[in-house]
Design an enzyme around this catalytic site. Sequence first.
Site, PDB file in Angstrom:
ATOM      1  N   GLU A  45     -17.467 113.785  34.954  1.00 33.08           N
ATOM      2  CA  GLU A  45     -17.255 114.631  36.086  1.00 33.08           C
ATOM      3  C   GLU A  45     -18.196 114.153  37.420  1.00 33.08           C
ATOM      4  OE1 GLU A  45     -18.515 118.267  34.303  1.00 33.08           O
ATOM      5  OE2 GLU A  45     -20.808 117.790  34.269  1.00 33.08           O
TER       6      GLU A  45
ATOM      7  N   CYS B  17     -36.306 121.241  65.319  1.00 32.58           N
ATOM      8  CA  CYS B  17     -37.726 121.189  65.578  1.00 32.58           C
ATOM      9  C   CYS B  17     -38.619 120.684  64.570  1.00 32.58           C
ATOM     10  CB  CYS B  17     -37.977 122.636  66.109  1.00 32.58           C
ATOM     11  SG  CYS B  17     -37.239 123.200  67.315  1.00 32.58           S
ATOM     12  N   GLU B  18     -38.486 119.491  64.151  1.00 29.49           N
ATOM     13  CA  GLU B  18     -39.117 118.930  62.957  1.00 29.49           C
ATOM     14  C   GLU B  18     -39.177 117.708  63.032  1.00 29.49           C
ATOM     15  OE1 GLU B  18     -39.054 120.257  58.767  1.00 29.49           O
ATOM     16  OE2 GLU B  18     -38.177 122.451  59.393  1.00 29.49           O
TER      17      GLU B  18
HETATM   18  N1  LLP Z   1     -22.237 117.193  36.649  1.00 27.25           N
HETATM   19  C1  LLP Z   1     -23.565 117.961  36.831  1.00 27.25           C
HETATM   20  C2  LLP Z   1     -23.728 118.821  35.596  1.00 27.25           C
HETATM   21  C3  LLP Z   1     -24.132 117.709  37.898  1.00 27.25           C
HETATM   22  O1  LLP Z   1     -25.217 118.218  37.999  1.00 27.25           O
HETATM   23  C4  LLP Z   1     -23.795 116.883  38.807  1.00 27.25           C
HETATM   24  C5  LLP Z   1     -24.698 116.668  39.976  1.00 27.25           C
HETATM   25  C6  LLP Z   1     -22.733 116.013  38.806  1.00 27.25           C
HETATM   26  C7  LLP Z   1     -21.811 116.278  37.753  1.00 27.25           C
HETATM   27  C8  LLP Z   1     -22.100 115.080  39.771  1.00 27.25           C
HETATM   28  O2  LLP Z   1     -23.195 114.018  40.108  1.00 27.25           O
HETATM   29  P1  LLP Z   1     -22.696 112.792  40.923  1.00 27.25           P
HETATM   30  O3  LLP Z   1     -21.452 112.179  40.299  1.00 27.25           O
HETATM   31  O4  LLP Z   1     -22.413 113.334  42.312  1.00 27.25           O
HETATM   32  O5  LLP Z   1     -23.797 111.877  40.760  1.00 27.25           O
HETATM   33  N2  LLP Z   1     -27.672 116.360  46.342  1.00 27.25           N
HETATM   34  C9  LLP Z   1     -27.865 115.086  45.674  1.00 27.25           C
HETATM   35  C10 LLP Z   1     -27.135 114.791  44.230  1.00 27.25           C
HETATM   36  C11 LLP Z   1     -27.409 116.138  43.271  1.00 27.25           C
HETATM   37  C12 LLP Z   1     -26.595 115.966  42.211  1.00 27.25           C
HETATM   38  C13 LLP Z   1     -26.662 117.286  41.392  1.00 27.25           C
HETATM   39  N3  LLP Z   1     -25.747 117.303  40.293  1.00 27.25           N
HETATM   40  C14 LLP Z   1     -27.553 113.812  46.734  1.00 27.25           C
HETATM   41  O6  LLP Z   1     -27.300 114.161  47.838  1.00 27.25           O
HETATM   42  O7  LLP Z   1     -27.779 112.714  46.494  1.00 27.25           O
END
Ligand code: LLP
Length: 418
Positions: free
Chosen positions: A277, A347-348
């Site tokens: 996923e 403002c940071e």
């Molecule tokens: N499955 C689960 C259970 C997850 O918690 C996540 C992401 C994904 C799949 C997808 O992961 P990906 O393929 O996108 O790495 N905001 C952070 C990333 C947080 C990811 C949270 N969970 C950033 O901007 O780097």
Amino acid sequence: MFDAMESSSLDRWFGTERLSEAAERFTTPLYVYSAARLRDNVERFRSAFPSAETDLAFSVKACSNLSILRLLAGEGLLFDIVSAGELERLRRAGVTADRIVFAGAGKRADEIRAGLAAGIREFNVESVGEAGRLNAIAGELKTRAAVALRFNPDVDARTHTYISTGRGEDKFGVTTAEIKGLTSNWEAEFANLDLHGLHVHVGSQIREVAVWPEVVAVVEGLIDVLPSALADGLKSVNFGGGFAIDYETSEIAIDLPGVAEVLGEFAARRDVRVMIEPGRALAANAGVLLTRVQYLKERGGRQVAIVDAAMTELIRPALYGAKHRIVPVGGGASGETIPTDIVGPVCESGDFLARGVPFPKLNGGQLLAVLDAGAYGFTMSSNYNTRPRPAEVLIEEGGLRLIRRRESLDDLIGPEEL
Ligand code: LLP
């Protein structure tokens, strides 16, 4: 900071003229996505992971615009959600519940009810307490819940600490010891839950294929200690997302066929299906954030460009120290480079999009594109400083389509006028 390669890749997937036109028509800051690049990313996953044995889902939290979800649904993807809000988005996008899996360490009772009422494909249960709550609510609703246990394998994904989720100390999933307790008397204690899978997601931005055999080894160890009736009933293992991209080239930065081989061998050995996923690797490089230079200053030999996008539109640089390339759109900035800070109006001092990057002398009004902003860009945006969130536009078959209007001040302030 930027070179011909970056400009030509921007031109190939977005079209420089289209981007200038989008900025004119919808004003900046503005998120722009490329349908062609989203489809190309899906194709990369499909060709590495044959769909005969792997279910490909999209992690909605990465990019949850209805039009993007519809596009990916049209490509046949499943979806990973973490809230009733994301469930509602998929319902409105016309995605049927049998394509939705629901993870999240803190599902509220009303969210569980919404998932059960919709009839989702699978709950990824993350705690002993959640198993009990889900069982009770399923009983109340006289229905059964399909369950995969999300477990914490205590594997270090060797990525940024904020996005590493599978170490022993992380809050996600159930431990092997908890799973043993949960499953020792499963049929009696959880009579309304059909355990048909396992779920594991160890973190985001994983670059090393070697992490996957480690995870597989822990999964196999776990299967071996499950009561045999449950182990025999396992139909699928969801290995989560986490596939890295390289923010210096926009390309997927993990050997997908290498991971597919590891997971494919596991699937064959254990006679189960595998699910993945990804969020970032499907969406990040398919989106850019357009912003215009408002003011220029000089600070200690650095050029400081104050632009109209901020940490409110893209928080990744401020939050993780993430480095997104920024390129001028449609020329207008060339020549010798000087160290440059590209900062927003919030403002940071933490409100920056890039710091100390080499850039030619910029002009007021110059249009810039912040690259690889399609994942965790808009979805992490905020209204801090009472800033309306930007519009979103999709480039499809060469045309521009507004897929989310810019928020109005009334959208922000109206709910307080009670
Ligand atoms: N499955 C689960 C259970 C997850 O918690 C996540 C992401 C994904 C799949 C997808 O992961 P990906 O393929 O996108 O790495 N905001 C952070 C990333 C947080 C990811 C949270 N969970 C950033 O901007 O780097």
